[in-house]
Design a protein around this motif. Structure first.
Motif, PDB file in Angstrom:
ATOM      1  N   UNK A  71       0.686  -1.334   0.084  1.00 32.84           N
ATOM      2  CA  UNK A  71       0.102   0.059  -0.224  1.00 32.84           C
ATOM      3  C   UNK A  71       0.845   1.212   0.078  1.00 32.84           C
ATOM      4  N   UNK A  72       2.125   1.376   0.614  1.00 28.50           N
ATOM      5  CA  UNK A  72       2.918   2.372   0.634  1.00 28.50           C
ATOM      6  C   UNK A  72       3.771   2.773  -0.370  1.00 28.50           C
ATOM      7  N   UNK A  73       3.871   1.505  -1.376  1.00 29.42           N
ATOM      8  CA  UNK A  73       4.844   1.779  -2.621  1.00 29.42           C
ATOM      9  C   UNK A  73       4.240   1.415  -3.952  1.00 29.42           C
ATOM     10  N   UNK A  74       4.769   2.075  -4.943  1.00 25.06           N
ATOM     11  CA  UNK A  74       4.106   1.709  -6.224  1.00 25.06           C
ATOM     12  C   UNK A  74       4.936   0.489  -6.742  1.00 25.06           C
ATOM     13  N   UNK A  75       4.129  -0.589  -6.599  1.00 24.42           N
ATOM     14  CA  UNK A  75       5.048  -1.732  -6.897  1.00 24.42           C
ATOM     15  C   UNK A  75       4.028  -2.734  -8.108  1.00 24.42           C
ATOM     16  N   UNK A  76       4.797  -3.248  -8.677  1.00 27.75           N
ATOM     17  CA  UNK A  76       4.255  -4.202  -9.634  1.00 27.75           C
ATOM     18  C   UNK A  76       4.126  -5.569  -8.944  1.00 27.75           C
ATOM     19  N   UNK A  77       4.829  -5.967  -8.019  1.00 27.83           N
ATOM     20  CA  UNK A  77       4.788  -7.353  -7.389  1.00 27.83           C
ATOM     21  C   UNK A  77       5.814  -7.488  -6.275  1.00 27.83           C
ATOM     22  N   UNK A  78       5.327  -8.109  -5.184  1.00 30.63           N
ATOM     23  CA  UNK A  78       6.019  -8.466  -3.914  1.00 30.63           C
ATOM     24  C   UNK A  78       6.020  -9.792  -3.464  1.00 30.63           C
ATOM     25  N   UNK A  79       7.025 -10.301  -2.844  1.00 35.80           N
ATOM     26  CA  UNK A  79       6.892 -11.522  -2.436  1.00 35.80           C
ATOM     27  C   UNK A  79       7.720 -11.796  -1.164  1.00 35.80           C
ATOM     28  N   UNK A  80       7.761 -12.931  -0.247  1.00 36.87           N
ATOM     29  CA  UNK A  80       8.467 -13.028   0.735  1.00 36.87           C
ATOM     30  C   UNK A  80       8.335 -14.556   1.301  1.00 36.87           C
ATOM     31  N   UNK A  81       9.270 -15.172   1.688  1.00 35.42           N
ATOM     32  CA  UNK A  81       9.446 -16.620   2.046  1.00 35.42           C
ATOM     33  C   UNK A  81      10.073 -16.693   3.159  1.00 35.42           C
ATOM     34  N   UNK A 101       7.987  -0.264 -11.322  1.00 36.65           N
ATOM     35  CA  UNK A 101       8.434   0.282 -12.531  1.00 36.65           C
ATOM     36  C   UNK A 101       9.937   1.236 -12.270  1.00 36.65           C
ATOM     37  N   UNK A 102      10.297   1.513 -11.222  1.00 30.67           N
ATOM     38  CA  UNK A 102      11.391   2.077 -11.315  1.00 30.67           C
ATOM     39  C   UNK A 102      12.387   1.583 -10.004  1.00 30.67           C
ATOM     40  N   UNK A 103      13.583   1.552  -9.984  1.00 30.22           N
ATOM     41  CA  UNK A 103      14.409   0.748  -9.130  1.00 30.22           C
ATOM     42  C   UNK A 103      14.305   1.353  -7.764  1.00 30.22           C
ATOM     43  N   UNK A 104      14.289   2.615  -7.518  1.00 27.55           N
ATOM     44  CA  UNK A 104      14.239   3.237  -6.235  1.00 27.55           C
ATOM     45  C   UNK A 104      13.053   2.690  -5.371  1.00 27.55           C
ATOM     46  N   UNK A 105      11.915   2.646  -5.890  1.00 29.19           N
ATOM     47  CA  UNK A 105      10.711   2.189  -5.149  1.00 29.19           C
ATOM     48  C   UNK A 105      10.929   0.454  -4.901  1.00 29.19           C
ATOM     49  N   UNK A 106      11.728  -0.284  -5.824  1.00 30.65           N
ATOM     50  CA  UNK A 106      11.784  -1.587  -5.395  1.00 30.65           C
ATOM     51  C   UNK A 106      12.970  -1.832  -4.296  1.00 30.65           C
ATOM     52  N   UNK A 107      13.854  -0.892  -4.390  1.00 33.51           N
ATOM     53  CA  UNK A 107      14.984  -1.048  -3.360  1.00 33.51           C
ATOM     54  C   UNK A 107      14.025  -0.860  -1.942  1.00 33.51           C
ATOM     55  N   UNK A 108      13.553   0.460  -1.879  1.00 32.46           N
ATOM     56  CA  UNK A 108      12.905   0.865  -0.613  1.00 32.46           C
ATOM     57  C   UNK A 108      11.784  -0.082  -0.210  1.00 32.46           C
ATOM     58  N   UNK A 109      10.923  -0.695  -1.066  1.00 32.41           N
ATOM     59  CA  UNK A 109       9.990  -1.703  -0.537  1.00 32.41           C
ATOM     60  C   UNK A 109      10.724  -2.767  -0.037  1.00 32.41           C
ATOM     61  N   UNK A 110      11.781  -3.357  -0.759  1.00 33.19           N
ATOM     62  CA  UNK A 110      12.207  -4.639  -0.342  1.00 33.19           C
ATOM     63  C   UNK A 110      12.866  -4.443   0.996  1.00 33.19           C
ATOM     64  N   UNK A 111      13.717  -3.316   1.067  1.00 34.70           N
ATOM     65  CA  UNK A 111      14.335  -2.856   2.591  1.00 34.70           C
ATOM     66  C   UNK A 111      13.107  -2.905   3.659  1.00 34.70           C
ATOM     67  N   UNK A 112      12.088  -2.116   3.311  1.00 39.50           N
ATOM     68  CA  UNK A 112      11.087  -2.011   4.242  1.00 39.50           C
ATOM     69  C   UNK A 112      10.554  -3.428   4.754  1.00 39.50           C
ATOM     70  N   UNK A 113      10.083  -4.359   3.665  1.00 43.54           N
ATOM     71  CA  UNK A 113       9.437  -5.432   3.706  1.00 43.54           C
ATOM     72  C   UNK A 113      10.342  -6.511   4.774  1.00 43.54           C
ATOM     73  N   UNK A 114      11.787  -6.549   4.397  1.00 46.29           N
ATOM     74  CA  UNK A 114      12.589  -7.372   5.131  1.00 46.29           C
ATOM     75  C   UNK A 114      12.797  -6.631   6.579  1.00 46.29           C
ATOM     76  N   UNK A 115      12.809  -5.512   6.943  1.00 44.54           N
ATOM     77  CA  UNK A 115      12.946  -4.784   8.226  1.00 44.54           C
ATOM     78  C   UNK A 115      11.755  -5.259   8.984  1.00 44.54           C
ATOM     79  N   UNK A 116      10.449  -4.721   8.485  1.00 42.89           N
ATOM     80  CA  UNK A 116       9.228  -4.969   9.019  1.00 42.89           C
ATOM     81  C   UNK A 116       8.902  -6.465   9.267  1.00 42.89           C
ATOM     82  N   UNK A 117       9.273  -7.451   8.496  1.00 40.79           N
ATOM     83  CA  UNK A 117       9.307  -8.752   8.778  1.00 40.79           C
ATOM     84  C   UNK A 117       9.995  -9.135   9.916  1.00 40.79           C
TER      85      UNK A 117
END
Length: 141
Positions: A71-81, A101-117
């Motif tokens: 919800x917080x990022x403009x993503x096309x896809x997200x995954x976590x296992x 669509x752009x690398x900065x959003x991908x980097x930020x979202x992945x970082x936030x996902x692992x940190x929040x996980x």
């Protein structure tokens, strides 16, 4: 469109290829992948064995965390296992990926996902050290 493509907590080995395939999207200009592996040391001590345990609510909490990131990022896809059970040195314990669509959003979202996980999903690791001591580390430590 829901960006969440794969979420799981498993007692079987994790696959980078599976996670990358889950987030593959022609609308993505950037994909970020993080793989957390079992290392041979922690806090200056040799790690001999490591085991992860999850609370029964862990998958629901993982979904809640992923939905917030989506919800917080403009993503096309997200995954976590995340893996549970006994792991060997070098094995993948967790894999997260974000595509956008752009690398900065991908980097930020992945970082936030692992940190929040790590902070919010009730998964604990027990590591045993070469000196005979052991410790539990809370929420994915």
């Amino acid at each position: 469109m829901n960006a969440i493509r794969l979420l799981a907590i498993r007692d079987t080995p994790l696959s980078v290829d599976e996670v990358l395939a889950a987030v593959a999207d022609h609308a993505a200009g950037g994909t970020t992948l993080f793989v957390g592996t079992v290392r041979d040391h922690d806090q200056g001590k040799a790690v001999t064995t490591l085991s992860y345990s999850a609370h029964p609510t862990a998958e629901a909490e993982l979904r809640r965390v992923a939905e917030k990131v989506a919800a917080d990022f403009s993503l096309t896809a997200l995954a976590a296992v995340h893996r549970v059970g006994d792991l060997r040195l070098g094995e993948a314990a967790v894999i997260v990926a974000a595509a956008a669509p752009h690398r900065d959003e991908a980097f930020q979202a992945a970082r936030r996902l692992i940190d929040d996980l790590k902070k919010e999903v009730p998964i604990w690791k027990n590591q045993e050290f070469g000196d005979g001591t052991s410790e539990w580390v809370g929420a994915c430590g």
